[in-house]
Design a protein around this motif. Sequence first.
Motif, PDB file in Angstrom:
ATOM      1  N   ALA A  18       0.827  -1.209   0.000  1.00 28.81           N
ATOM      2  CA  ALA A  18       0.000   0.000   0.000  1.00 28.81           C
ATOM      3  C   ALA A  18       0.861   1.258   0.000  1.00 28.81           C
ATOM      4  N   ARG A  19       0.514   2.188  -0.870  1.00 27.27           N
ATOM      5  CA  ARG A  19       1.177   3.494  -0.887  1.00 27.27           C
ATOM      6  C   ARG A  19       0.167   4.563  -1.244  1.00 27.27           C
ATOM      7  N   PHE A  20       0.445   5.784  -0.805  1.00 26.72           N
ATOM      8  CA  PHE A  20      -0.488   6.898  -0.977  1.00 26.72           C
ATOM      9  C   PHE A  20       0.241   8.049  -1.656  1.00 26.72           C
ATOM     10  N   VAL A  21      -0.370   8.582  -2.711  1.00 23.35           N
ATOM     11  CA  VAL A  21       0.262   9.629  -3.515  1.00 23.35           C
ATOM     12  C   VAL A  21      -0.686  10.815  -3.638  1.00 23.35           C
ATOM     13  N   PRO A  22      -0.219  12.042  -3.305  1.00 24.20           N
ATOM     14  CA  PRO A  22      -1.078  13.217  -3.483  1.00 24.20           C
ATOM     15  C   PRO A  22      -1.258  13.530  -4.958  1.00 24.20           C
ATOM     16  N   GLY A  23      -2.496  13.848  -5.325  1.00 22.99           N
ATOM     17  CA  GLY A  23      -2.794  14.223  -6.702  1.00 22.99           C
ATOM     18  C   GLY A  23      -3.346  15.632  -6.770  1.00 22.99           C
ATOM     19  N   GLU A  24      -3.855  16.017  -7.935  1.00 23.45           N
ATOM     20  CA  GLU A  24      -4.357  17.371  -8.119  1.00 23.45           C
ATOM     21  C   GLU A  24      -5.667  17.615  -7.377  1.00 23.45           C
ATOM     22  N   ASP A  25      -6.424  16.548  -7.125  1.00 27.07           N
ATOM     23  CA  ASP A  25      -7.741  16.728  -6.511  1.00 27.07           C
ATOM     24  C   ASP A  25      -7.963  15.803  -5.321  1.00 27.07           C
ATOM     25  N   GLY A  26      -6.901  15.287  -4.731  1.00 23.83           N
ATOM     26  CA  GLY A  26      -7.042  14.397  -3.586  1.00 23.83           C
ATOM     27  C   GLY A  26      -5.830  13.512  -3.422  1.00 23.83           C
ATOM     28  N   VAL A  27      -5.956  12.513  -2.594  1.00 22.65           N
ATOM     29  CA  VAL A  27      -4.884  11.550  -2.364  1.00 22.65           C
ATOM     30  C   VAL A  27      -5.322  10.207  -2.927  1.00 22.65           C
ATOM     31  N   TYR A  28      -4.396   9.553  -3.635  1.00 23.33           N
ATOM     32  CA  TYR A  28      -4.709   8.291  -4.299  1.00 23.33           C
ATOM     33  C   TYR A  28      -3.935   7.147  -3.661  1.00 23.33           C
ATOM     34  N   ALA A  29      -4.652   6.051  -3.429  1.00 30.26           N
ATOM     35  CA  ALA A  29      -4.038   4.865  -2.850  1.00 30.26           C
ATOM     36  C   ALA A  29      -3.825   3.818  -3.933  1.00 30.26           C
ATOM     37  N   PHE A  30      -2.702   3.105  -3.821  1.00 26.84           N
ATOM     38  CA  PHE A  30      -2.371   2.012  -4.739  1.00 26.84           C
ATOM     39  C   PHE A  30      -1.979   0.803  -3.894  1.00 26.84           C
ATOM     40  N   VAL A  31      -2.411  -0.383  -4.312  1.00 25.13           N
ATOM     41  CA  VAL A  31      -2.049  -1.601  -3.594  1.00 25.13           C
ATOM     42  C   VAL A  31      -1.532  -2.624  -4.605  1.00 25.13           C
ATOM     43  N   ALA A  32      -0.634  -3.476  -4.148  1.00 21.42           N
ATOM     44  CA  ALA A  32       0.045  -4.408  -5.045  1.00 21.42           C
ATOM     45  C   ALA A  32      -0.898  -5.399  -5.724  1.00 21.42           C
ATOM     46  N   ASP A  33      -1.939  -5.803  -5.030  1.00 21.46           N
ATOM     47  CA  ASP A  33      -2.834  -6.821  -5.571  1.00 21.46           C
ATOM     48  C   ASP A  33      -3.833  -6.286  -6.596  1.00 21.46           C
ATOM     49  N   HIS A  34      -3.804  -4.972  -6.841  1.00 17.31           N
ATOM     50  CA  HIS A  34      -4.730  -4.374  -7.800  1.00 17.31           C
ATOM     51  C   HIS A  34      -3.992  -3.405  -8.719  1.00 17.31           C
ATOM     52  N   CYS A  35      -3.076  -3.960  -9.476  1.00 14.12           N
ATOM     53  CA  CYS A  35      -2.342  -3.161 -10.449  1.00 14.12           C
ATOM     54  C   CYS A  35      -3.335  -2.589 -11.464  1.00 14.12           C
ATOM     55  N   GLY A  36      -3.159  -1.334 -11.794  1.00 14.76           N
ATOM     56  CA  GLY A  36      -4.056  -0.704 -12.762  1.00 14.76           C
ATOM     57  C   GLY A  36      -5.201   0.059 -12.136  1.00 14.76           C
ATOM     58  N   LEU A  37      -5.321  -0.008 -10.794  1.00 11.56           N
ATOM     59  CA  LEU A  37      -6.391   0.708 -10.096  1.00 11.56           C
ATOM     60  C   LEU A  37      -5.807   1.726  -9.122  1.00 11.56           C
ATOM     61  N   SER A  38      -6.509   2.839  -8.970  1.00  7.70           N
ATOM     62  CA  SER A  38      -6.162   3.813  -7.936  1.00  7.70           C
ATOM     63  C   SER A  38      -7.441   4.217  -7.220  1.00  7.70           C
ATOM     64  N   PHE A  39      -7.329   4.424  -5.902  1.00  5.93           N
ATOM     65  CA  PHE A  39      -8.473   4.708  -5.056  1.00  5.93           C
ATOM     66  C   PHE A  39      -8.339   6.125  -4.498  1.00  5.93           C
TER      67      PHE A  39
END
Length: 203
Positions: A144-165
């Motif tokens: 799990a990692r969290f990245v700030p974006g232009e309109d919020g913070v996006y989470a990415f997890v290893a088991d769901h490549c291709g998705l951002s939350f």
Amino acid sequence: MLVTAIAVAGCGRSDSANRRSDTTVTPPVSVDTAHAPAESTAALPTCGITGVPVIESDGIGELKVGRKVEDIRNLCEVKSDSQEMGAEGMKERVLVTMIAGIPVQSLIDNDRVRRISVNTSRIRTRDSLGVDTQLHTLADMRGARFVPGEDGVYAFVADHCGLSFRFSVPMRPPTGRDWTAEAAKREHADAAVNRVLITGCSR
């Protein structure tokens, strides 16, 4: 017909009299409209979905990242295709497709699906991640990692490549320079996902 005509000509007045006395009329054939077969209505395309729609790394059913709009129109029910104002103030082409009766937006670039946005909790991953999933659930997942974006913070997890939350939380990291899973969980454990973006897995 030729034989009949010759016979009529030979019979003369006798036949004419017989015809005058014959008052039989053949009624027209009636059509029972109440029991007539109904016109068949073409079924709307289902986008390849027969049950509950599921978010995959490359799309939902036949709505997939990289697919041409023309193919999407043949496979899915397209509600609209229009130019809309994007997050950066620029016009973007947005395709709205009905997935199991739910409108789903796709960003179109060069006549192909570039990104799919899911804004409803009714469409989720196979392990039930999606809109309304709380941040602590993702923070506890592998990679799990969290990245700030232009309109919020996006989470990415290893088991769901291709998705951002996406989360609507302050973009400034709570501590230090980076959003770590531990820090994000400590500061915003109960924050809920309000959008899932599907961009396709490049690995």
